[in-house]
Design an enzyme around this catalytic site. Structure first.
Site, short mmCIF file in Angstrom:
data_model
loop_
_atom_site.label_atom_id
_atom_site.label_comp_id
_atom_site.label_asym_id
_atom_site.label_seq_id
_atom_site.Cartn_x
_atom_site.Cartn_y
_atom_site.Cartn_z
N SER A 88 5.72 -6.81 2.89
CA SER A 88 5.76 -7.41 4.46
C SER A 88 7.07 -8.40 4.49
O SER A 88 6.17 -9.75 3.92
CB SER A 88 5.06 -7.60 5.84
OG SER A 88 4.21 -8.22 5.14
N GLU A 108 9.60 -3.90 12.88
CA GLU A 108 8.89 -2.75 12.25
C GLU A 108 8.31 -2.37 12.47
O GLU A 108 6.90 -2.44 12.74
CB GLU A 108 9.03 -3.27 10.65
CG GLU A 108 8.61 -1.90 9.31
CD GLU A 108 8.45 -2.64 8.19
OE1 GLU A 108 8.00 -3.52 7.60
OE2 GLU A 108 9.16 -1.92 7.28
N CYS A 144 9.63 2.32 3.62
CA CYS A 144 10.58 0.70 3.61
C CYS A 144 12.15 1.57 4.48
O CYS A 144 12.96 0.45 4.63
CB CYS A 144 10.54 -0.08 2.41
SG CYS A 144 11.03 0.12 1.33
N PHE A 178 1.30 -1.38 0.21
CA PHE A 178 -0.03 -0.09 -0.27
C PHE A 178 0.81 1.02 0.01
O PHE A 178 0.48 2.59 -0.54
CB PHE A 178 -0.52 -0.02 1.21
CG PHE A 178 -0.49 0.15 2.61
CD1 PHE A 178 -0.19 1.98 2.69
CD2 PHE A 178 0.00 -0.67 2.97
CE1 PHE A 178 0.81 2.36 4.16
CE2 PHE A 178 0.68 0.46 4.78
CZ PHE A 178 1.29 1.10 4.82
N LYS A 187 -1.47 -7.13 -8.73
CA LYS A 187 -2.63 -7.15 -7.89
C LYS A 187 -1.87 -6.45 -7.06
O LYS A 187 -1.07 -6.59 -6.47
CB LYS A 187 -2.36 -8.57 -7.69
CG LYS A 187 -3.10 -9.00 -6.63
CD LYS A 187 -4.13 -8.75 -5.51
CE LYS A 187 -3.16 -8.51 -4.03
NZ LYS A 187 -3.39 -7.39 -3.44
N GLU A 228 -5.26 -3.81 -1.96
CA GLU A 228 -6.76 -3.63 -1.65
C GLU A 228 -6.97 -2.77 -0.81
O GLU A 228 -8.21 -1.77 -0.87
CB GLU A 228 -6.95 -4.91 -1.29
CG GLU A 228 -6.90 -4.88 0.18
CD GLU A 228 -5.31 -5.68 0.83
OE1 GLU A 228 -4.43 -5.79 -0.55
OE2 GLU A 228 -5.79 -7.07 1.29
N ARG A 229 -6.22 -1.46 -0.58
CA ARG A 229 -5.84 -0.65 0.33
C ARG A 229 -5.45 0.31 -0.03
O ARG A 229 -6.87 1.38 -0.09
CB ARG A 229 -4.96 -0.85 1.67
CG ARG A 229 -5.09 -1.77 2.88
CD ARG A 229 -4.11 -1.54 3.24
NE ARG A 229 -3.34 -3.30 3.92
CZ ARG A 229 -2.73 -3.52 4.96
NH1 ARG A 229 -1.57 -2.16 5.06
NH2 ARG A 229 -2.31 -4.62 4.57
P1 NAD Z 1 1.90 -6.83 2.85
O1 NAD Z 1 2.94 -7.76 3.09
O2 NAD Z 1 0.55 -6.80 4.53
O3 NAD Z 1 0.87 -6.80 1.61
C1 NAD Z 1 1.85 -6.96 0.80
C2 NAD Z 1 0.89 -7.00 -0.31
O4 NAD Z 1 0.73 -8.79 0.01
C3 NAD Z 1 -0.82 -6.77 -1.05
O5 NAD Z 1 -0.68 -6.55 -2.11
C4 NAD Z 1 -1.55 -7.76 -0.20
O6 NAD Z 1 -2.67 -7.84 -0.71
C5 NAD Z 1 -0.63 -9.38 -0.09
N1 NAD Z 1 -1.37 -10.04 0.80
C6 NAD Z 1 -1.12 -9.89 2.61
N2 NAD Z 1 -1.02 -10.61 2.80
C7 NAD Z 1 -1.14 -11.46 2.86
C8 NAD Z 1 -1.39 -13.61 2.63
N3 NAD Z 1 -1.36 -13.57 3.78
N4 NAD Z 1 -0.99 -13.93 1.41
C9 NAD Z 1 -0.83 -13.11 0.03
N5 NAD Z 1 -1.29 -11.96 -0.06
C10 NAD Z 1 -1.19 -11.58 1.24
O7 NAD Z 1 2.69 -5.11 3.31
P2 NAD Z 1 2.01 -3.80 3.34
O8 NAD Z 1 1.15 -3.41 4.17
O9 NAD Z 1 1.23 -3.06 2.50
O10 NAD Z 1 3.08 -2.49 2.98
C11 NAD Z 1 3.90 -2.44 3.95
C12 NAD Z 1 5.32 -3.60 4.39
O11 NAD Z 1 5.75 -3.57 2.81
C13 NAD Z 1 6.36 -3.22 5.11
O12 NAD Z 1 6.76 -3.94 5.88
C14 NAD Z 1 7.09 -2.45 4.38
O13 NAD Z 1 8.96 -2.54 4.80
C15 NAD Z 1 7.19 -3.15 2.73
N6 NAD Z 1 7.89 -2.52 2.22
C16 NAD Z 1 9.64 -3.07 1.60
C17 NAD Z 1 9.54 -1.71 0.21
C18 NAD Z 1 10.72 -3.28 -0.06
O14 NAD Z 1 11.14 -2.68 -1.35
N7 NAD Z 1 11.15 -3.01 0.30
C19 NAD Z 1 9.59 -1.10 -0.46
C20 NAD Z 1 7.98 -0.55 -0.29
C21 NAD Z 1 7.15 -1.43 1.27
#
Ligand code: NAD
Length: 499
Positions: A226, A384, A281, A149, A173, A176-177
């Site tokens: 994450s 985090e 991140c 998101f 994909k 969804e937020r």
């Molecule tokens: P998230 O992991 O909750 O969601 C990311 C994606 O995964 C979304 O599209 C979501 O729909 C999907 N998802 C969520 N739960 C899932 C599940 N159980 N099974 C399969 N898919 C699932 O992350 P977020 O809250 O949207 O984003 C924040 C996180 O992303 C933080 O940890 C941040 O550090 C990380 N991030 C990392 C980078 C990088 O380049 N390393 C860049 C941006 C964000």
């Protein structure tokens, strides 16, 4: 209530699964739209459209594919304000931050305009008698990307721009937020001349992700989000024979040496620790001053700066430093972790817990927090927080500070603030983290370099964007050719005209 769509084969299509996620306005706490959550059948339909469209797109020469990207850059600039506004409305970040999100993605698209050069293969003339050898880079076919998101414009563009310019079809994909901007980007790509079916947006949650991971046609999966989900997607995708790259969470340390310019370091910590409400991140979440005197002076400089931060909705103008966090659940998680910090004995120097904004009492705003005397065993250090919370861990020596960054399981970014070139050089060489800043708090590499962390911040081999993306989204094919009648003993050319 607005019902959002998927974007399939050039059309906005309503969801058919009957499942929806709430999309909030984080500033007011109101649900402003419903996002459809795709099921396996909807994902399969997208894959069928992608399969049908991709071969013709792969046959378009790289220069023409690059021209679509050129036009797309123009359209992104034309619609910058509209995109930034839509992004702020769902994410909560300030308008300048939202425009920055679009701009950083746009720069990756600009890099992709170099596709004709970047996709050129290698050639060895006369590798043996009458033998030539050449390699070419061919697209994978159908690729998919799953994005977080916090950068709903930049991160999709990190993935789909190189994937598409390399000749693949791409299924996005998004989170969804905040799904509206990804839908707008898909429309703009088609306005730029991309054929239908090459970019599609399938909204969803775990069900849609699992449909990607188990679909036999999808060749590659990119993920940013994450760490636990990154680990799951990497394991499942690899087990299903896909090419996978996953980028996870972070806990970025900034080391402040006794000789650093402390005003500069404090300013840097304000931007890097509290900007975008800490939902980056590459945010700095741990400050490591070396020596108690440095720590005391740094805290003295930080406190008034933190107290001056303006927290508010994006709509209240450009002087807002940061907005609300994305959901009530994100806010509750930050508050829970702050409480563990207090319970486990850290000193809460700036307490943002009672923050309230008149007129926005139901918004997901979190006041800025500063902790001192944080130790390695505390939850606020290990996990985090992804909120406006900066933890100070005091180190006695440079080696102890370096050891903190080295021992943490995350390794996305880190920074050192110093005037000592030796210390900076030693730090950059020894620290086991992917992106390093020297007097730069958020060292995000530009589009023509590559982006990626180390340790639990990444699963996979290649980084995002830059030359690595062209490797990730293509396969190398190497041809060895021999024309045996071409060479005679003594090197004389033996050409027999066709009869
Ligand atoms: P998230 O992991 O909750 O969601 C990311 C994606 O995964 C979304 O599209 C979501 O729909 C999907 N998802 C969520 N739960 C899932 C599940 N159980 N099974 C399969 N898919 C699932 O992350 P977020 O809250 O949207 O984003 C924040 C996180 O992303 C933080 O940890 C941040 O550090 C990380 N991030 C990392 C980078 C990088 O380049 N390393 C860049 C941006 C964000």
């Amino acid at each position: 209530m607005q019902e959002l769509t998927h974007y399939l084969n050039g059309e906005h299509v309503k969801g058919t699964s009957g499942r929806f996620a709430d999309v909030f306005n984080p500033a007011t706490g109101e649900v402003q739209a419903k996002c459809p959550l795709a099921n396996e059948a909807e994902m399969d339909q997208a894959v069928k459209y992608a399969m049908a469209a991709q071969p013709a797109w792969a046959a378009v020469n790289p220069q023409r594919r690059a021209r679509v990207m050129m036009k797309f850059v123009d359209l992104l600039n034309r619609d910058m304000d509209k995109l930034a506004e839509a992004l702020s409305r769902e994410h909560g970040k300030t308008l300048p931050d939202a425009a920055g999100d679009v701009q950083r993605g746009l720069e990756v698209v600009e890099y992709c305009i170099g596709a004709p050069e970047l996709l050129k293969g290698d050639y060895t003339d006369s590798a043996g008698p009458g033998i030539d050898m050449y390699s070419m880079r061919q697209p994978l076919g159908v690729s998919a990307g799953i994005t977080p998101f916090n950068f709903p414009a930049m991160i999709p563009m990190w993935m789909f721009a190189p994937a598409i310019v390399c000749g693949n079809a791409f299924i996005l994909k998004p989170s969804e937020r905040d799904p509206s901007v990804p839908l707008m980007l898909a429309e703009l790509l088609e306005e730029a001349g991309l054929p239908k079916g090459i970019i599609q947006v399938v909204n969803g949650d775990k069900e849609a992700v699992d449909a990607i991971l188990h679909h036999p046609v999808i060749q590659s999966v990119g993920f940013v989000g994450s760490t636990p989900i990154a680990e799951y997607i990497y394991g499942t995708g690899c087990a299903n024979g896909k090419r996978v790259q996953c980028f996870g969470g972070a806990k970025n340390h900034m080391i402040i040496m006794p000789d650093a310019d402390l005003d500069q370091a404090a300013d840097a910590l304000i931007g890097a620790g509290y900007g975008a409400a800490g939902e980056r991140c590459m945010a700095i979440s741990v400050a490591v001053p070396v020596g108690d005197e440095t720590a005391d002076r740094l805290i003295e400089k930080l406190v008034p700066r933190i107290e001056k931060l303006k927290v508010g909705p994006y709509s209240s103008g450009n002087d807002v430093d940061y907005g609300p966090v994305v959901t009530a659940a994100a806010k509750a998680n930050i508050e829970r972790l702050v409480q563990t910090g207090i319970d486990q004995g850290a000193t809460l120097v700036v307490d943002g817990r009672d923050f309230k904004l008149q007129g926005y009492e139901d918004g997901f705003f979190v006041g800025p927090h500063l902790f001192d005397n944080v130790t390695k065993d505390m939850d606020i250090y290990k996990h985090e927080i992804f909120g406006p919370v900066l933890s100070t861990v005091r180190a006695k020596t440079y080696e102890e500070a370096l050891g903190l960054a080295m021992d943490h399981e995350m390794g996305n970014g880190t920074a050192i603030f110093t005037r000592d070139g030796d210390a900076a050089r030693d730090f950059a060489n020894r620290v086991n983290v992917g992106m390093i800043g020297i007097n730069v708090p958020i060292p995000v590499p530009l589009a023509y370099h590559t982006f990626g962390g180390w340790k639990k911040s990444v699963f996979g081999d290649l980084n995002q964007h830059g030359p690595d993306a062209f490797k990730f989204y293509t396969r190398t094919k190497t041809v060895t050719s021999r024309w045996p009648s071409g060479i005679k003993e003594g090197g004389e050319f033996n050409f027999k005209p066709m009869e």
